[in-house]
Design a protein around this motif. Sequence first.
Motif: not given
Length: 314
Positions: A8-11, A149-152, A162-168, A195-203
């Motif tokens: 439901p969060a992937a709109w 949605t960005l992840y997918h 995507l592999e890079i973005l899952t690394q610190p 099994n819980h998705f999280s995104c944190a981003f402050l460029r």
Amino acid sequence: MTSTRPHPAAWRGPELLERNDWLVKLGPEDSLDSEAFREMLLRIQSALEHGSGATLLRGLPIENLSESEAKELFLSLTQVVGSPLSQSVEGDLVFSVRDAGFKADDPRARGPNTRKKLSFHTDRCDVIAFLCLKQARTGGENEVVSSLTLYHEIARRRPDLLEILTQPFPYKRHTIDPANRLGHCLQPIFSIYKNHFSCAFLRVLIDRAHHDPDLPSLSEKQIEALDFLESVAAEPELHVRFLQRPGDILFLNNWTTLHRRTEFEDWPNPTEKRHILRIWLSVPNSRPLDPVFADNFGDTRAGAIRGGIKPSTP
């Protein structure tokens, strides 16, 4: 996260506006002191974590309230949704998003208190709440995108990035966070934990770390991944744009959405200038986070009080 069922969060973009958990309208008959209103806020709390992750509550009666009264009302009702967090070293629970007129090189200047366009980002909390008091003369529109949605999309188009973005990535300590004992932290953009998705981003903090000679520099591949993330988020079909009206409260799940604001032109009269109130919330129904987020958010357990800016002590 491996299920083929749409989350439901992937709109995608304007799809959000058609969701039944997006717009909640208050009418003259709605009493802010009633149990029904409290139950409405608890439904919003649930939808933020288990639904689209974005809700607009429209029609809060603020037209006859002073700024301090509006702040008090905003704080009291958001406390039904979660626990307000400090947003400054002074311990402020309500932050005024408005142009403060600072020069670009003023250390007090930060994105929310300028007129400039902001980039897509997340804040240091579970849920962000914005109450519109005054609109700008022109501009100042909200833009929101589903980070899931960005992840997918990135997984489909550029799985290598995507592999890079899952690394610190290194984050430099924010200029507004001097009480933080850590000069920097490391955390990924995308994370899946239990099994819980999280995104944190402050460029802006990642870029500051990159340009700090004492902190790890980004690789060309990391920079490419960040640029690609921002370019995909900016695609019109993926994000939604709207304008808050006075009395509108926008609630966003920080872990499943990114948000930004367009540049605006303000009114010449100081009393009419654009003014948004912001509250950061830690919610009791939050998801567990990977322990890697502990340096930035504190307690990573589901439902824990976490995030915010540590107040300075005398």
